[in-house]
Design a protein around this motif. Sequence first.
Motif, PDB file in Angstrom:
ATOM      1  N   UNK A 189       0.763  -1.224   0.084  1.00  0.00           N
ATOM      2  CA  UNK A 189       0.034   0.097   0.003  1.00  0.00           C
ATOM      3  C   UNK A 189       0.785   1.203   0.052  1.00  0.00           C
ATOM      4  N   UNK A 190       2.006   0.914   0.245  1.00  0.00           N
ATOM      5  CA  UNK A 190       3.199   2.229   0.238  1.00  0.00           C
ATOM      6  C   UNK A 190       3.899   2.423  -1.040  1.00  0.00           C
ATOM      7  N   UNK A 191       3.677   3.301  -1.781  1.00  0.00           N
ATOM      8  CA  UNK A 191       4.269   3.407  -3.158  1.00  0.00           C
ATOM      9  C   UNK A 191       5.991   3.602  -2.894  1.00  0.00           C
ATOM     10  N   UNK A 192       6.497   4.101  -1.823  1.00  0.00           N
ATOM     11  CA  UNK A 192       7.862   4.270  -1.759  1.00  0.00           C
ATOM     12  C   UNK A 192       8.599   2.865  -1.319  1.00  0.00           C
ATOM     13  N   UNK A 193       7.866   2.030  -0.703  1.00  0.00           N
ATOM     14  CA  UNK A 193       8.174   0.658  -0.283  1.00  0.00           C
ATOM     15  C   UNK A 193       8.167  -0.345  -1.746  1.00  0.00           C
ATOM     16  N   UNK A 194       6.821   0.089  -2.323  1.00  0.00           N
ATOM     17  CA  UNK A 194       6.989  -0.665  -3.621  1.00  0.00           C
ATOM     18  C   UNK A 194       8.315  -0.230  -4.648  1.00  0.00           C
ATOM     19  N   UNK A 195       8.413   0.950  -4.714  1.00  0.00           N
ATOM     20  CA  UNK A 195       9.739   1.043  -5.469  1.00  0.00           C
ATOM     21  C   UNK A 195      10.813   0.557  -4.803  1.00  0.00           C
ATOM     22  N   UNK A 196      11.023   0.269  -3.406  1.00  0.00           N
ATOM     23  CA  UNK A 196      12.278  -0.538  -2.948  1.00  0.00           C
ATOM     24  C   UNK A 196      12.328  -1.969  -3.236  1.00  0.00           C
ATOM     25  N   UNK A 197      11.064  -2.541  -3.493  1.00  0.00           N
ATOM     26  CA  UNK A 197      11.025  -3.957  -3.959  1.00  0.00           C
ATOM     27  C   UNK A 197      11.439  -3.932  -5.379  1.00  0.00           C
ATOM     28  N   UNK A 198      11.216  -2.866  -5.991  1.00  0.00           N
ATOM     29  CA  UNK A 198      11.648  -2.985  -7.503  1.00  0.00           C
ATOM     30  C   UNK A 198      13.065  -2.996  -7.641  1.00  0.00           C
ATOM     31  N   UNK A 199      13.806  -2.175  -6.859  1.00  0.00           N
ATOM     32  CA  UNK A 199      15.125  -1.987  -6.610  1.00  0.00           C
ATOM     33  C   UNK A 199      15.814  -3.427  -6.300  1.00  0.00           C
ATOM     34  N   UNK A 200      15.217  -3.983  -5.099  1.00  0.00           N
ATOM     35  CA  UNK A 200      15.682  -5.245  -4.637  1.00  0.00           C
ATOM     36  C   UNK A 200      15.569  -6.293  -5.737  1.00  0.00           C
ATOM     37  N   UNK A 201      14.406  -6.503  -6.066  1.00  0.00           N
ATOM     38  CA  UNK A 201      14.303  -7.339  -7.460  1.00  0.00           C
ATOM     39  C   UNK A 201      15.307  -7.111  -8.489  1.00  0.00           C
ATOM     40  N   UNK A 202      15.647  -6.117  -8.758  1.00  0.00           N
ATOM     41  CA  UNK A 202      16.593  -5.793  -9.773  1.00  0.00           C
ATOM     42  C   UNK A 202      18.118  -6.229  -9.224  1.00  0.00           C
ATOM     43  N   UNK A 203      18.381  -6.255  -8.033  1.00  0.00           N
ATOM     44  CA  UNK A 203      19.710  -6.514  -7.509  1.00  0.00           C
ATOM     45  C   UNK A 203      19.647  -7.896  -7.596  1.00  0.00           C
ATOM     46  N   UNK A 204      18.615  -8.614  -7.161  1.00  0.00           N
ATOM     47  CA  UNK A 204      18.399 -10.080  -7.001  1.00  0.00           C
ATOM     48  C   UNK A 204      18.777 -10.615  -8.582  1.00  0.00           C
ATOM     49  N   UNK A 205      17.815  -9.935  -9.587  1.00  0.00           N
ATOM     50  CA  UNK A 205      18.160 -10.456 -10.799  1.00  0.00           C
ATOM     51  C   UNK A 205      19.364 -10.483 -11.365  1.00  0.00           C
ATOM     52  N   UNK A 206      20.095  -9.278 -10.980  1.00  0.00           N
ATOM     53  CA  UNK A 206      21.494  -9.164 -11.520  1.00  0.00           C
ATOM     54  C   UNK A 206      22.536  -9.871 -10.983  1.00  0.00           C
ATOM     55  N   UNK A 207      22.353 -10.344  -9.467  1.00  0.00           N
ATOM     56  CA  UNK A 207      23.362 -11.240  -8.933  1.00  0.00           C
ATOM     57  C   UNK A 207      23.095 -12.627  -8.525  1.00  0.00           C
ATOM     58  N   UNK A 208      21.951 -13.104  -8.582  1.00  0.00           N
ATOM     59  CA  UNK A 208      21.526 -14.431  -8.145  1.00  0.00           C
ATOM     60  C   UNK A 208      21.989 -15.142  -9.300  1.00  0.00           C
ATOM     61  N   UNK A 209      22.261 -16.628  -8.862  1.00  0.00           N
ATOM     62  CA  UNK A 209      22.388 -17.472 -10.019  1.00  0.00           C
ATOM     63  C   UNK A 209      21.021 -17.899 -10.858  1.00  0.00           C
ATOM     64  N   UNK A 210      21.292 -18.073 -12.169  1.00  0.00           N
ATOM     65  CA  UNK A 210      20.072 -18.350 -13.045  1.00  0.00           C
ATOM     66  C   UNK A 210      18.927 -19.266 -12.292  1.00  0.00           C
ATOM     67  N   UNK A 211      19.352 -20.131 -11.631  1.00  0.00           N
ATOM     68  CA  UNK A 211      18.611 -21.191 -11.052  1.00  0.00           C
ATOM     69  C   UNK A 211      17.494 -20.238  -9.800  1.00  0.00           C
ATOM     70  N   UNK A 212      18.381 -19.598  -9.046  1.00  0.00           N
ATOM     71  CA  UNK A 212      17.568 -18.716  -8.154  1.00  0.00           C
ATOM     72  C   UNK A 212      16.599 -17.694  -8.852  1.00  0.00           C
ATOM     73  N   UNK A 213      17.055 -17.114  -9.749  1.00  0.00           N
ATOM     74  CA  UNK A 213      16.023 -16.274 -10.776  1.00  0.00           C
ATOM     75  C   UNK A 213      14.808 -16.895 -11.131  1.00  0.00           C
ATOM     76  N   UNK A 214      15.048 -18.175 -11.770  1.00  0.00           N
ATOM     77  CA  UNK A 214      14.107 -18.545 -12.235  1.00  0.00           C
ATOM     78  C   UNK A 214      12.903 -19.018 -11.277  1.00  0.00           C
ATOM     79  N   UNK A 215      13.612 -19.679 -10.104  1.00  0.00           N
ATOM     80  CA  UNK A 215      12.961 -20.106  -8.888  1.00  0.00           C
ATOM     81  C   UNK A 215      11.924 -18.691  -8.213  1.00  0.00           C
ATOM     82  N   UNK A 216      12.648 -17.706  -8.151  1.00  0.00           N
ATOM     83  CA  UNK A 216      11.981 -16.458  -7.636  1.00  0.00           C
ATOM     84  C   UNK A 216      11.109 -15.814  -8.624  1.00  0.00           C
TER      85      UNK A 216
END
Length: 124
Positions: free
Chosen positions: A90-117
């Motif tokens: 419900x909080x726009x600022x927090x939703x944008x934080x999720x986007x930044x975290x998801x981008x970091x995970x996508x950039x850094x996690x192994x492919x198997x983790x990205x697919x599972x996530x």
Amino acid sequence: MWCDDAALRALLLKADVPAFGTVALLRCLTDHDDYSEFTHERYRRDLRTLLESYVVDLPVTTDEITDLAQAQDWTPVAAAAMFARRQFWANEALRSRWTRIAEKVWENAPARSRAGSTTRSLGR
């Protein structure tokens, strides 16, 4: 009254009952010179311990969340607990934080983790 349930704490305060949570206690101990063992570094470590214990509504940074996710081999466990709360979305600022975290995970996690996530986030 020491109370970590935000809704109950709000009710207590509305009834004029002084109430505080663990994070406020840790912050107070850190901010006062009476307790030399409560340093800023200790405060950050204590927050990390709470985050690892699935505590939500913590004043942690995007880097602290992604550091924990990396330490847990990019699995969506403790680091992702806050995203399960309706209030988070419900909080726009927090939703944008999720986007930044998801981008970091996508950039850094192994492919198997990205697919599972991705699969888990789609509910599959």
